[in-house]
Design an enzyme around this catalytic site. Structure first.
Site, PDB file in Angstrom:
ATOM      1  CG  ASP A  52      -6.019 -22.661  46.936  1.00 58.66           C
ATOM      2  OD1 ASP A  52      -5.053 -21.954  47.282  1.00 58.66           O
ATOM      3  OD2 ASP A  52      -5.983 -23.913  46.938  1.00 58.66           O
ATOM      4  CB  SER A  53      -4.895 -17.511  49.691  1.00 58.23           C
ATOM      5  OG  SER A  53      -4.840 -16.696  48.539  1.00 58.23           O
ATOM      6  CG  ASP A  91      -3.997 -21.464  43.522  1.00 58.29           C
ATOM      7  OD1 ASP A  91      -2.966 -21.891  42.947  1.00 58.29           O
ATOM      8  OD2 ASP A  91      -3.980 -20.882  44.619  1.00 58.29           O
ATOM      9  CE  LYS A 120      -0.183 -20.783  43.122  1.00 61.16           C
ATOM     10  NZ  LYS A 120      -0.642 -21.616  44.247  1.00 61.16           N
ATOM     11  CD  GLU A 122      -1.414 -26.308  47.205  1.00 54.02           C
ATOM     12  OE1 GLU A 122      -1.388 -27.253  48.034  1.00 54.02           O
ATOM     13  OE2 GLU A 122      -1.932 -25.208  47.453  1.00 54.02           O
ATOM     14  CD  GLU A 189       2.905 -21.144  50.718  1.00 55.99           C
ATOM     15  OE1 GLU A 189       2.285 -21.508  49.690  1.00 55.99           O
ATOM     16  OE2 GLU A 189       2.331 -20.713  51.734  1.00 55.99           O
TER      17      GLU A 189
HETATM   18  O1  KIV Z   1      -3.419 -19.370  47.120  1.00 56.83           O
HETATM   19  C1  KIV Z   1      -2.470 -18.574  47.224  1.00 56.83           C
HETATM   20  O2  KIV Z   1      -2.630 -17.389  47.526  1.00 56.83           O
HETATM   21  C2  KIV Z   1      -1.133 -19.067  46.999  1.00 56.83           C
HETATM   22  C3  KIV Z   1      -0.016 -18.209  47.511  1.00 56.83           C
HETATM   23  C4  KIV Z   1       0.198 -18.483  48.943  1.00 56.83           C
HETATM   24  C5  KIV Z   1       1.202 -18.386  46.725  1.00 56.83           C
HETATM   25  O3  KIV Z   1      -0.956 -20.119  46.478  1.00 56.83           O
END
Ligand code: KIV
Length: 280
Positions: A52-53, A91, A120, A122, A189
Site C-alpha cells: 500500500d506504499s 497488502d 499482509k 499490520e 519494519e
Molecule cells: O507497503 C509497503 O510497501 C510495505 C513495505 C514498506 C514493507 O509494507
C-alpha cells in the site's frame, strides 16, 4: 541452481519457506505493475509485494491511509499478469481487516482472486486472531510488525520501534503469537537489528526485514527506493527529501534497471545488504 535464475516451476510458498529454513535469504521487492513484475521475475526476486506504499510512490500522497481495496486489487492483477511464476503478496489497506474477521476474510479472498498468493496486514494484539481466522480458512498471511505505516498518526511519525525494553518485548511477543497462529512470514519494519535477530531466532515463521538488519530471513525494499527515484510527496521540494537510513540506491552503480534489481537480489542472498550503515 543459480539463485538468481527465474523460478520456472510456478509460485510455491512451501518452497520459499524451505529456502528460508535452509538459510537462503529471501529477496522481496514492492511491485505495482506488470512491466516491473516481469523484470523482477527475470532477476529472481522471491516475493513481489503489492504494497500500500503505492499510495505514496504512485499516487503522491503523504502516507498510505487513503489506499482502497479497489487500488490494491487493480495493482495486484497487473503484477500477477507480469509475473506468473513468482509468489505475490498483497497488502490489506487500512479499514479492510480491523473491524471483523469475516470482512477481513472477504477482502483477503478478493486479493487472492486478483492474483495474490498471500496477504499482509499490520499490527499484533487483536490482529493475531484475525491472522488465525484467515490461516484456518486457507489464506496465507504475513504479519507486519514494528513500524506500521497505517498507524503513522498514532505512532507520531516515521520512527524506529522497539527501542525501549517494554516495546521490544511487545514486538517479540506479537511475533511469537503471530508465528504460533500460523502466519507464513513476519515482516519487521524499522526495528533495532539486535531485536530483529532475537525475533528471527525465536519464531518458526521466517522474518522479512526493512530497516531491521541483516539477520532477518529475508529483506524487502520499495522499488522506487532501490532505484533512487522517490523524492518525497508530490508538490514538495525534492532537495528537502532525505531517504531513510535503510535505503540503498542500487541504480547508482549501473545504467540498467534490470541489473540494479539483479544486484539487489545478489546482495540480499550474499548478505552484503543491508550493511550496518542501513541498520539501527
Ligand atoms: O507497503 C509497503 O510497501 C510495505 C513495505 C514498506 C514493507 O509494507
Amino acid at each position: 541452481m543459480n539463485s538468481t535464475a527465474p523460478n520456472l516451476t510456478g509460485p510455491n510458498l512451501t518452497e520459499l519457506q524451505k529456502k528460508a529454513a535452509s538459510g537462503e535469504k529471501i529477496a522481496m521487492l514492492t511491485c505495482y505493475d506488470s512491466t516491473f513484475a516481469k523484470l523482477m521475475e527475470l532477476a529472481g526476486v522471491d516475493i513481489l509485494l503489492v504494497g500500500d506504499s503505492l499510495g505514496m510512490v504512485l499516487q503522491g500522497a503523504e502516507n498510505t491511509l487513503n489506499v482502497s481495496m479497489h487500488h490494491m486489487t487493480y495493482h495486484t492483477k497487473s503484477v500477477s499478469a507480469g509475473a506468473p511464476n513468482t509468489v505475490i503478496m498483497a497488502d490489506m489497506p487500512l479499514g479492510s481487516y480491523e473491524h471483523d474477521n469475516e470482512a477481513a476474510f472477504k477482502n483477503a479472498v478478493w486479493l487472492i482472486k486478483s492474483g495474490a498468493h498471500m496477504v499482509k496486514f499490520e499490527g499484533g494484539g487483536s490482529k493475531v486472531e484475525t491472522a488465525r481466522y484467515l490461516v484456518e480458512r486457507g489464506i496465507p498471511v504475513c504479519a507486519h510488525l514494528g513500524f506500521t505505516p497505517q498507524s503513522v498518526n498514532q505512532l507520531g511519525g516515521y520512527r524506529i520501534q522497539g527501542k525501549t525494553e517494554a516495546s521490544a518485548e511487545q514486538i517479540l511477543n506479537d511475533a511469537k503469537a503471530m508465528s504460533d497462529a500460523g502466519v507464513s512470514f513476519v515482516l519487521l519494519e524499522m526495528v533495532p537489528a539486535a531485536l530483529a535477530k532475537k525475533i528471527t531466532e525465536s519464531i518458526v515463521a521466517p522474518t522479512i526485514g526493512i530497516g531491521a538488519g541483516v539477520d532477518c530471513s529475508g529483506q524487502v525494499l520499495v522499488i522506487q527506493d532501490l532505484l533512487g527515484i522517490y523524492t518525497g510527496v508530490s508538490g514538495k521540494d525534492p532537495s528537502e527529501f532525505k531517504s531513510p537510513r535503510f535505503v540503498k540506491n542500487f541504480l547508482q552503480d549501473t545504467n540498467s534497471i534490470q541489473q540494479a534489481i539483479t544486484n539487489y537480489v545478489r546482495a540480499v542472498k550474499d548478505k552484503s545488504f543491508p550493511a550496518q550503515e542501513h541498520s539501527y
